[in-house]
Design a protein around this motif. Structure first.
Motif, PDB file in Angstrom:
ATOM      1  N   ILE A 118     -19.248  19.026  -9.768  1.00 24.13           N
ATOM      2  CA  ILE A 118     -19.427  18.974  -8.315  1.00 24.13           C
ATOM      3  C   ILE A 118     -18.820  17.687  -7.758  1.00 24.13           C
ATOM      4  O   ILE A 118     -18.171  17.702  -6.705  1.00 24.13           O
ATOM      5  CB  ILE A 118     -20.917  19.089  -7.962  1.00 24.13           C
ATOM      6  N   ALA A 119     -19.015  16.572  -8.469  1.00 22.83           N
ATOM      7  CA  ALA A 119     -18.443  15.301  -8.020  1.00 22.83           C
ATOM      8  C   ALA A 119     -16.918  15.379  -7.949  1.00 22.83           C
ATOM      9  O   ALA A 119     -16.295  14.867  -7.008  1.00 22.83           O
ATOM     10  CB  ALA A 119     -18.868  14.178  -8.960  1.00 22.83           C
ATOM     11  N   TRP A 120     -16.314  16.026  -8.936  1.00 21.74           N
ATOM     12  CA  TRP A 120     -14.851  16.175  -8.934  1.00 21.74           C
ATOM     13  C   TRP A 120     -14.403  17.004  -7.729  1.00 21.74           C
ATOM     14  O   TRP A 120     -13.415  16.654  -7.052  1.00 21.74           O
ATOM     15  CB  TRP A 120     -14.413  16.848 -10.238  1.00 21.74           C
ATOM     16  N   ILE A 121     -15.119  18.061  -7.429  1.00 20.22           N
ATOM     17  CA  ILE A 121     -14.770  18.918  -6.289  1.00 20.22           C
ATOM     18  C   ILE A 121     -14.912  18.152  -4.975  1.00 20.22           C
ATOM     19  O   ILE A 121     -14.026  18.190  -4.107  1.00 20.22           O
ATOM     20  CB  ILE A 121     -15.653  20.185  -6.276  1.00 20.22           C
ATOM     21  N   ILE A 122     -16.038  17.443  -4.819  1.00 24.25           N
ATOM     22  CA  ILE A 122     -16.260  16.688  -3.573  1.00 24.25           C
ATOM     23  C   ILE A 122     -15.195  15.609  -3.406  1.00 24.25           C
ATOM     24  O   ILE A 122     -14.642  15.420  -2.318  1.00 24.25           O
ATOM     25  CB  ILE A 122     -17.666  16.058  -3.572  1.00 24.25           C
ATOM     26  N   ALA A 123     -14.903  14.881  -4.497  1.00 26.93           N
ATOM     27  CA  ALA A 123     -13.913  13.813  -4.422  1.00 26.93           C
ATOM     28  C   ALA A 123     -12.542  14.358  -4.031  1.00 26.93           C
ATOM     29  O   ALA A 123     -11.823  13.749  -3.224  1.00 26.93           O
ATOM     30  CB  ALA A 123     -13.830  13.077  -5.757  1.00 26.93           C
ATOM     31  N   LYS A 124     -12.188  15.500  -4.578  1.00 32.39           N
ATOM     32  CA  LYS A 124     -10.894  16.103  -4.246  1.00 32.39           C
ATOM     33  C   LYS A 124     -10.851  16.529  -2.789  1.00 32.39           C
ATOM     34  O   LYS A 124      -9.870  16.287  -2.075  1.00 32.39           O
ATOM     35  CB  LYS A 124     -10.635  17.307  -5.157  1.00 32.39           C
ATOM     36  N   ARG A 125     -11.933  17.151  -2.311  1.00 33.83           N
ATOM     37  CA  ARG A 125     -11.965  17.643  -0.938  1.00 33.83           C
ATOM     38  C   ARG A 125     -12.001  16.515   0.093  1.00 33.83           C
ATOM     39  O   ARG A 125     -11.432  16.632   1.174  1.00 33.83           O
ATOM     40  CB  ARG A 125     -13.179  18.562  -0.741  1.00 33.83           C
ATOM     41  N   ARG A 126     -12.691  15.418  -0.237  1.00 35.59           N
ATOM     42  CA  ARG A 126     -12.863  14.332   0.724  1.00 35.59           C
ATOM     43  C   ARG A 126     -11.788  13.257   0.617  1.00 35.59           C
ATOM     44  O   ARG A 126     -11.757  12.328   1.437  1.00 35.59           O
ATOM     45  CB  ARG A 126     -14.234  13.679   0.547  1.00 35.59           C
ATOM     46  N   ASP A 127     -10.900  13.392  -0.344  1.00 36.50           N
ATOM     47  CA  ASP A 127      -9.929  12.336  -0.613  1.00 36.50           C
ATOM     48  C   ASP A 127      -9.060  12.026   0.604  1.00 36.50           C
ATOM     49  O   ASP A 127      -8.923  10.864   0.998  1.00 36.50           O
ATOM     50  CB  ASP A 127      -9.056  12.740  -1.809  1.00 36.50           C
ATOM     51  N   VAL A 128      -8.494  13.048   1.223  1.00 37.76           N
ATOM     52  CA  VAL A 128      -7.578  12.823   2.347  1.00 37.76           C
ATOM     53  C   VAL A 128      -8.310  12.191   3.526  1.00 37.76           C
ATOM     54  O   VAL A 128      -7.840  11.213   4.120  1.00 37.76           O
ATOM     55  CB  VAL A 128      -6.903  14.144   2.765  1.00 37.76           C
ATOM     56  N   VAL A 129      -9.488  12.738   3.871  1.00 34.38           N
ATOM     57  CA  VAL A 129     -10.268  12.199   4.987  1.00 34.38           C
ATOM     58  C   VAL A 129     -10.669  10.758   4.716  1.00 34.38           C
ATOM     59  O   VAL A 129     -10.560   9.880   5.581  1.00 34.38           O
ATOM     60  CB  VAL A 129     -11.519  13.060   5.243  1.00 34.38           C
ATOM     61  N   ALA A 130     -11.134  10.494   3.491  1.00 31.35           N
ATOM     62  CA  ALA A 130     -11.562   9.137   3.142  1.00 31.35           C
ATOM     63  C   ALA A 130     -10.380   8.171   3.145  1.00 31.35           C
ATOM     64  O   ALA A 130     -10.507   7.016   3.581  1.00 31.35           O
ATOM     65  CB  ALA A 130     -12.250   9.134   1.785  1.00 31.35           C
ATOM     66  N   GLN A 131      -9.223   8.620   2.663  1.00 31.07           N
ATOM     67  CA  GLN A 131      -8.046   7.752   2.694  1.00 31.07           C
ATOM     68  C   GLN A 131      -7.681   7.378   4.123  1.00 31.07           C
ATOM     69  O   GLN A 131      -7.285   6.234   4.398  1.00 31.07           O
ATOM     70  CB  GLN A 131      -6.858   8.440   2.010  1.00 31.07           C
ATOM     71  N   GLU A 132      -7.820   8.319   5.041  1.00 30.73           N
ATOM     72  CA  GLU A 132      -7.538   8.024   6.454  1.00 30.73           C
ATOM     73  C   GLU A 132      -8.476   6.938   6.983  1.00 30.73           C
ATOM     74  O   GLU A 132      -8.072   6.073   7.764  1.00 30.73           O
ATOM     75  CB  GLU A 132      -7.673   9.295   7.296  1.00 30.73           C
ATOM     76  N   ILE A 133      -9.743   6.996   6.543  1.00 29.87           N
ATOM     77  CA  ILE A 133     -10.712   5.969   6.963  1.00 29.87           C
ATOM     78  C   ILE A 133     -10.274   4.598   6.470  1.00 29.87           C
ATOM     79  O   ILE A 133     -10.255   3.618   7.230  1.00 29.87           O
ATOM     80  CB  ILE A 133     -12.119   6.316   6.435  1.00 29.87           C
ATOM     81  N   TYR A 134      -9.882   4.515   5.188  1.00 32.09           N
ATOM     82  CA  TYR A 134      -9.498   3.214   4.641  1.00 32.09           C
ATOM     83  C   TYR A 134      -8.142   2.750   5.162  1.00 32.09           C
ATOM     84  O   TYR A 134      -7.890   1.537   5.262  1.00 32.09           O
ATOM     85  CB  TYR A 134      -9.538   3.257   3.108  1.00 32.09           C
ATOM     86  N   GLU A 135      -7.288   3.673   5.537  1.00 34.67           N
ATOM     87  CA  GLU A 135      -6.030   3.299   6.184  1.00 34.67           C
ATOM     88  C   GLU A 135      -6.300   2.567   7.493  1.00 34.67           C
ATOM     89  O   GLU A 135      -5.583   1.627   7.858  1.00 34.67           O
ATOM     90  CB  GLU A 135      -5.169   4.539   6.440  1.00 34.67           C
ATOM     91  N   ARG A 136      -7.344   2.982   8.195  1.00 32.72           N
ATOM     92  CA  ARG A 136      -7.699   2.345   9.471  1.00 32.72           C
ATOM     93  C   ARG A 136      -8.222   0.925   9.265  1.00 32.72           C
ATOM     94  O   ARG A 136      -8.317   0.151  10.210  1.00 32.72           O
ATOM     95  CB  ARG A 136      -8.737   3.200  10.203  1.00 32.72           C
ATOM     96  N   MET A 137      -8.585   0.581   8.033  1.00 31.63           N
ATOM     97  CA  MET A 137      -9.022  -0.773   7.710  1.00 31.63           C
ATOM     98  C   MET A 137      -7.951  -1.558   6.964  1.00 31.63           C
ATOM     99  O   MET A 137      -8.240  -2.612   6.396  1.00 31.63           O
ATOM    100  CB  MET A 137     -10.305  -0.728   6.864  1.00 31.63           C
ATOM    101  N   GLY A 138      -6.737  -1.022   6.918  1.00 38.74           N
ATOM    102  CA  GLY A 138      -5.660  -1.737   6.236  1.00 38.74           C
ATOM    103  C   GLY A 138      -5.402  -1.291   4.822  1.00 38.74           C
ATOM    104  O   GLY A 138      -4.651  -1.942   4.091  1.00 38.74           O
ATOM    105  N   GLY A 139      -6.057  -0.198   4.384  1.00 40.29           N
ATOM    106  CA  GLY A 139      -5.744   0.369   3.084  1.00 40.29           C
ATOM    107  C   GLY A 139      -6.749   0.077   1.986  1.00 40.29           C
ATOM    108  O   GLY A 139      -6.568   0.532   0.856  1.00 40.29           O
ATOM    109  N   SER A 140      -7.820  -0.667   2.305  1.00 42.00           N
ATOM    110  CA  SER A 140      -8.817  -0.969   1.281  1.00 42.00           C
ATOM    111  C   SER A 140     -10.124  -1.372   1.945  1.00 42.00           C
ATOM    112  O   SER A 140     -10.170  -1.635   3.146  1.00 42.00           O
ATOM    113  CB  SER A 140      -8.335  -2.094   0.361  1.00 42.00           C
ATOM    114  N   SER A 141     -11.168  -1.438   1.135  1.00 40.68           N
ATOM    115  CA  SER A 141     -12.475  -1.875   1.626  1.00 40.68           C
ATOM    116  C   SER A 141     -12.563  -3.399   1.610  1.00 40.68           C
ATOM    117  O   SER A 141     -12.120  -4.034   0.649  1.00 40.68           O
ATOM    118  CB  SER A 141     -13.584  -1.290   0.748  1.00 40.68           C
ATOM    119  N   PRO A 142     -13.160  -4.001   2.641  1.00 43.98           N
ATOM    120  CA  PRO A 142     -13.363  -5.453   2.637  1.00 43.98           C
ATOM    121  C   PRO A 142     -14.637  -5.876   1.903  1.00 43.98           C
ATOM    122  O   PRO A 142     -14.980  -7.058   1.886  1.00 43.98           O
ATOM    123  CB  PRO A 142     -13.474  -5.779   4.123  1.00 43.98           C
ATOM    124  N   LEU A 143     -15.357  -4.931   1.299  1.00 42.10           N
ATOM    125  CA  LEU A 143     -16.692  -5.214   0.781  1.00 42.10           C
ATOM    126  C   LEU A 143     -16.687  -6.267  -0.333  1.00 42.10           C
ATOM    127  O   LEU A 143     -17.564  -7.138  -0.375  1.00 42.10           O
ATOM    128  CB  LEU A 143     -17.350  -3.928   0.290  1.00 42.10           C
TER     129      LEU A 143
END
Length: 321
Positions: free
Chosen positions: A44-69
């Protein structure tokens, strides 16, 4: 103080766009997040990660390509070391991306502390955050043969330094927002099924909010301050705890209420603050007709917050043991 290692727990975040999918897989592989047998959970984790990859990448692109955490947590570690002084060193153990728990255990073992303090950067306890990080630490410490005396700080929802820092920043934001402003204490949500199993996170979020409201009344004269707790960052079709932050923003718009939004459960800036609160929910506020939308910064290295964490570390071992 004896030679003391402080281990700061946090969730971690991808350090590149290529790291987004493996980060998501690590997240959803955690049995504290999806409580199913390991083979099924990993599928299930593999499926979720694959499905959310593009959306999540767009989020991190808006922060410059990576997390500041990680950068934020390193700054907190340095500030905490400075506040404590002596023979202390802070190490970082991220749950889902580097430096991960196994790496932190190896670093602590090489440093050879006399004692270890486990300090989650999650003020409010949850089985999905603190309990998961502590369990991962104990597993890796046992595997590596790390046997130094350890103390666990489980929760600190009413930590005086944290409450003081929040109240100070909120008061400044309220002065800017003007008369009649409402405070929204926005916390990361949880699926409702986790809470019905006994997770005490929502109760602890409310403890934090009430403590801040009490200090605002007593020290800043804001005795009738309008405030509400709400929850953000829900994902998928399951029911999440509420009320939802975006719904509360729309309510404020209908009531023409200025808003001061406080990330009450996040002590560092990351995607949920810099993108969700600052961009996505700000647009919701604009579309809903909210007259003013101000987001209070995460605690970061606020001196009162760091001083509070330092006191937790000092008090972790009774009688100085």
């Amino acid at each position: 103080m004896p030679r003391t290692a402080i281990v700061l727990f946090n969730l971690g975040g991808p350090d590149s766009l290529a790291a987004v999918r493996p980060f998501l897989f690590n997240l959803f592989s955690d049995k504290a997040i999806i409580r199913l047998p390991t083979p099924l959970r990993q599928m299930i984790a593999w499926i979720i990660a694959k499905r959310r990859d593009v959306v999540a990448q767009e989020i991190y692109e808006r922060m410059g390509g990576s997390s500041p955490l990680l950068k934020e947590t390193k700054a907190q570690a340095a500030a905490l070391e400075q506040a404590l002084g002596g023979d202390t060193k802070a190490f970082i153990a991220m749950r889902y991306w580097h430096p991960m728990t196994r790496e932190a255990v190896a670093q602590v073992k090489d440093w050879r502390p006399e004692r270890i303090v486990l300090l989650p950067l999650y003020p409010q306890f949850s089985t999905t955050t603190t309990a998961s990080s502590v369990a991962a630490w104990k597993k890796e410490a046992a595997r590596a043969g790390l046997v130094a005396k350890s103390a666990e700080i489980v929760e600190y929802p009413e930590l005086l330094g944290m409450i003081a820092a929040q109240a100070q920043m909120i008061d400044a934001a309220l002065a800017q927002a003007g008369e009649g402003a409402r405070v929204l204490f926005s916390a990361h949500g949880l699926p409702k099924r986790i809470v019905t199993r006994g997770d005490r996170y929502p109760d602890q979020v409310m403890l934090t909010a009430r403590a801040i409201a009490k200090l605002l009344a007593e020290s800043y004269g804001r005795r009738d301050q309008d405030w509400r707790v709400c929850y953000q960052s829900r994902v998928g079709p399951v029911e999440w705890i509420g009320p939802y932050t975006d719904d509360e923003i729309r309510r404020a718009g209908a009531e023409k209420k200025p808003l001061v939004v406080v990330p009450i459960a996040f002590v560092s800036e990351h995607s949920e603050t810099l993108v969700e609160l600052d961009m996505d929910y700000k647009k919701v506020a604009n579309d809903a007709g909210v007259p003013t939308y101000i987001r209070v910064p995460a605690l970061g290295t606020h001196p009162a917050f760091i001083a509070g964490l330092a006191e937790l570390v000092k008090d972790a071992f009774p009688y100085g043991n």
